[in-house]
Design a protein around this motif. Structure first.
Motif, PDB file in Angstrom:
ATOM      1  N   ARG A   1       0.862  -1.189   0.000  1.00 31.50           N
ATOM      2  CA  ARG A   1       0.000   0.000   0.000  1.00 31.50           C
ATOM      3  C   ARG A   1       0.891   1.229   0.000  1.00 31.50           C
ATOM      4  NH1 ARG A   1      -3.588   0.777   5.220  1.00 31.50           N
ATOM      5  NH2 ARG A   1      -4.841  -0.890   4.277  1.00 31.50           N
ATOM      6  N   GLY A   2       0.538   2.231  -0.803  1.00 29.09           N
ATOM      7  CA  GLY A   2       1.294   3.466  -0.839  1.00 29.09           C
ATOM      8  C   GLY A   2       0.752   4.488   0.141  1.00 29.09           C
ATOM      9  N   GLY A   3       1.590   5.468   0.484  1.00 26.39           N
ATOM     10  CA  GLY A   3       1.155   6.535   1.376  1.00 26.39           C
ATOM     11  C   GLY A   3       1.278   7.893   0.718  1.00 26.39           C
ATOM     12  N   SER A   4       1.275   7.904  -0.622  1.00 26.99           N
ATOM     13  CA  SER A   4       1.497   9.161  -1.339  1.00 26.99           C
ATOM     14  C   SER A   4       0.278  10.066  -1.272  1.00 26.99           C
ATOM     15  CB  SER A   4       1.825   8.882  -2.805  1.00 26.99           C
ATOM     16  OG  SER A   4       3.048   8.195  -2.931  1.00 26.99           O
ATOM     17  N   THR A   5       0.537  11.335  -1.088  1.00 27.86           N
ATOM     18  CA  THR A   5      -0.524  12.334  -1.098  1.00 27.86           C
ATOM     19  C   THR A   5      -0.835  12.740  -2.536  1.00 27.86           C
ATOM     20  OG1 THR A   5       1.056  14.159  -0.991  1.00 27.86           O
ATOM     21  CG2 THR A   5       0.292  13.241   1.110  1.00 27.86           C
ATOM     22  N   ILE A   6      -1.915  13.508  -2.698  1.00 32.44           N
ATOM     23  CA  ILE A   6      -2.230  14.062  -4.016  1.00 32.44           C
ATOM     24  C   ILE A   6      -1.086  14.949  -4.506  1.00 32.44           C
ATOM     25  CG2 ILE A   6      -3.712  15.779  -5.150  1.00 32.44           C
ATOM     26  CD1 ILE A   6      -6.095  14.486  -3.727  1.00 32.44           C
ATOM     27  N   SER A   7      -0.459  15.679  -3.605  1.00 30.09           N
ATOM     28  CA  SER A   7       0.664  16.542  -3.987  1.00 30.09           C
ATOM     29  C   SER A   7       1.820  15.710  -4.528  1.00 30.09           C
ATOM     30  CB  SER A   7       1.132  17.359  -2.778  1.00 30.09           C
ATOM     31  OG  SER A   7       0.086  18.135  -2.244  1.00 30.09           O
ATOM     32  N   GLN A   8       2.153  14.610  -3.863  1.00 26.83           N
ATOM     33  CA  GLN A   8       3.230  13.736  -4.332  1.00 26.83           C
ATOM     34  C   GLN A   8       2.887  13.099  -5.673  1.00 26.83           C
ATOM     35  OE1 GLN A   8       3.386  11.859  -0.162  1.00 26.83           O
ATOM     36  NE2 GLN A   8       5.376  11.323  -1.020  1.00 26.83           N
ATOM     37  N   GLN A   9       1.659  12.656  -5.805  1.00 25.77           N
ATOM     38  CA  GLN A   9       1.242  12.043  -7.068  1.00 25.77           C
ATOM     39  C   GLN A   9       1.302  13.053  -8.213  1.00 25.77           C
ATOM     40  OE1 GLN A   9      -2.367   9.518  -6.855  1.00 25.77           O
ATOM     41  NE2 GLN A   9      -2.214   9.740  -4.647  1.00 25.77           N
ATOM     42  N   THR A  10       0.932  14.301  -7.927  1.00 28.50           N
ATOM     43  CA  THR A  10       0.985  15.338  -8.957  1.00 28.50           C
ATOM     44  C   THR A  10       2.420  15.616  -9.369  1.00 28.50           C
ATOM     45  OG1 THR A  10      -1.017  16.345  -8.033  1.00 28.50           O
ATOM     46  CG2 THR A  10       0.302  17.701  -9.519  1.00 28.50           C
ATOM     47  N   ALA A  11       3.321  15.722  -8.386  1.00 27.39           N
ATOM     48  CA  ALA A  11       4.739  15.946  -8.682  1.00 27.39           C
ATOM     49  C   ALA A  11       5.281  14.825  -9.556  1.00 27.39           C
ATOM     50  CB  ALA A  11       5.529  16.049  -7.378  1.00 27.39           C
ATOM     51  N   LYS A  12       4.953  13.585  -9.205  1.00 31.88           N
ATOM     52  CA  LYS A  12       5.422  12.433  -9.981  1.00 31.88           C
ATOM     53  C   LYS A  12       4.838  12.455 -11.388  1.00 31.88           C
ATOM     54  CE  LYS A  12       3.072   8.780  -9.740  1.00 31.88           C
ATOM     55  NZ  LYS A  12       2.321   7.598  -9.292  1.00 31.88           N
ATOM     56  N   ASN A  13       3.527  12.665 -11.498  1.00 35.66           N
ATOM     57  CA  ASN A  13       2.865  12.599 -12.800  1.00 35.66           C
ATOM     58  C   ASN A  13       3.366  13.664 -13.766  1.00 35.66           C
ATOM     59  OD1 ASN A  13       1.283  10.454 -11.971  1.00 35.66           O
ATOM     60  ND2 ASN A  13      -0.472  11.712 -11.437  1.00 35.66           N
ATOM     61  N   VAL A  14       3.601  14.864 -13.254  1.00 35.13           N
ATOM     62  CA  VAL A  14       3.946  15.984 -14.139  1.00 35.13           C
ATOM     63  C   VAL A  14       5.427  16.001 -14.510  1.00 35.13           C
ATOM     64  CG1 VAL A  14       4.033  18.508 -14.337  1.00 35.13           C
ATOM     65  CG2 VAL A  14       2.041  17.401 -13.279  1.00 35.13           C
ATOM     66  N   PHE A  15       6.295  15.736 -13.536  1.00 35.82           N
ATOM     67  CA  PHE A  15       7.720  15.993 -13.747  1.00 35.82           C
ATOM     68  C   PHE A  15       8.591  14.745 -13.890  1.00 35.82           C
ATOM     69  CE2 PHE A  15       6.076  19.655 -11.304  1.00 35.82           C
ATOM     70  CZ  PHE A  15       6.361  20.668 -12.206  1.00 35.82           C
ATOM     71  N   LEU A  16       8.082  13.578 -13.522  1.00 40.52           N
ATOM     72  CA  LEU A  16       8.949  12.407 -13.424  1.00 40.52           C
ATOM     73  C   LEU A  16       8.417  11.219 -14.209  1.00 40.52           C
ATOM     74  CD1 LEU A  16       9.656  12.781  -9.606  1.00 40.52           C
ATOM     75  CD2 LEU A  16      11.161  13.463 -11.483  1.00 40.52           C
ATOM     76  N   TRP A  17       9.187  10.154 -14.180  1.00 44.28           N
ATOM     77  CA  TRP A  17       8.858   8.937 -14.909  1.00 44.28           C
ATOM     78  C   TRP A  17       8.184   7.937 -13.972  1.00 44.28           C
ATOM     79  CZ3 TRP A  17      13.518  10.740 -13.291  1.00 44.28           C
ATOM     80  CH2 TRP A  17      14.220   9.977 -12.367  1.00 44.28           C
ATOM     81  N   PRO A  18       7.424   6.990 -14.517  1.00 43.32           N
ATOM     82  CA  PRO A  18       6.820   5.959 -13.668  1.00 43.32           C
ATOM     83  C   PRO A  18       7.905   5.061 -13.070  1.00 43.32           C
ATOM     84  CG  PRO A  18       5.769   6.049 -15.830  1.00 43.32           C
ATOM     85  CD  PRO A  18       7.017   6.867 -15.921  1.00 43.32           C
ATOM     86  N   GLY A  19       7.631   4.546 -11.881  1.00 43.94           N
ATOM     87  CA  GLY A  19       8.583   3.646 -11.232  1.00 43.94           C
ATOM     88  C   GLY A  19       8.609   3.853  -9.738  1.00 43.94           C
TER      89      GLY A  19
END
Length: 236
Positions: A110-128
């Motif tokens: 289970r992940g503990g990522s917030t919406i803010s973390q998910q947004t940072a990942k989705n916009v600026f980074l690669w999946p993984g």
């Protein structure tokens, strides 16, 4: 008397080292520039979108301002993904602690990522899930929390999150699954979209199976709590 002082570097030698300093400054400023640009402009495409499109999975992406997205989807997303979105600074330490304990017991991760973390990942980074990406994600999360604010973060999240195979964002998802606009989503439709967010390529929001129906019912109830207790006050 012999002069034993070390001669100072020549101007030419000092200039020779400056390109490295300039390169480091550019590397440091690139994230800031990206965050600043996307504070005001729609995200054109993400790495995930490009990867999936090149793999033949399609790309349906239509940027929509937050005011044109149903409040039902706003509260449903917060209820499903990050109930403390309005009160944390980008990281929900309580959720992270619960996720770590859950994963230590050998159950499904289970992940503990917030919406803010998910947004940072989705916009600026690669999946993984590698540690380099997680470190960059943390840095970008701090930047967007500081430079964007909650309303912009949620607006971007609801536009770039995958909500179906090759379907990104509230507007494309509303039309793909329900044949309506993001502005006209009902509470049930919004809850179904939020229910498939963890696995949008696996689950169907339009004609959901038992798991999605149960999860959507729980999210719909939680969304009422989010609204009634003012947990979405920072965005609506």
């Amino acid at each position: 008397m012999t002069d034993t002082r070390t001669p100072s570097p020549s101007p030419r030698r000092r200039r020779r080292g400056r390109p490295w300093l300039i390169a480091l400054l550019i590397l440091a400023l690139l994230p800031l520039g990206g965050v600043l640009i996307h504070r005001f402009l729609p995200v054109p495409v993400t790495i995930l979108m490009a990867q999936q499109a090149l793999a033949g999975k399609g790309l349906d992406y239509r940027w929509t301002p937050l005011e044109d997205i149903s409040p039902h989807l706003v509260v449903s997303a917060i209820a499903a993904e990050d109930a403390r979105f309005c009160s944390h600074g980008g990281f929900d330490l309580e959720a992270i602690e619960k996720a770590l304990k859950h994963n230590e017991n050998g159950r499904r991760i289970r992940g503990g990522s917030t919406i803010s973390q998910q947004t940072a990942k989705n916009v600026f980074l690669w999946p993984g899930r590698d540690w380099v990406r997680k470190g960059l994600e943390a840095g970008y999360t701090v930047l967007i929390e500081t430079g964007w604010g909650k309303r912009r973060i949620l607006e971007v999240y609801l536009n770039v999150a995958e909500m179906g195979p090759g379907v990104y964002g509230a507007e494309a998802a509303a039309r793909h699954w329900f044949g309506t606009s993001a502005a006209d989503l009902s509470p049930r439709q919004a809850a179904r979209l939020a229910a498939i967010l963890p696995s949008p390529r696996r689950y169907d929001a339009g004609t959901p199976g038992p798991y999605v129906r149960r999860r959507a019912s729980r999210i719909q109830a939680a969304a009422r709590t989010v609204r009634n207790e003012g947990l979405a006050a920072c965005v609506i």
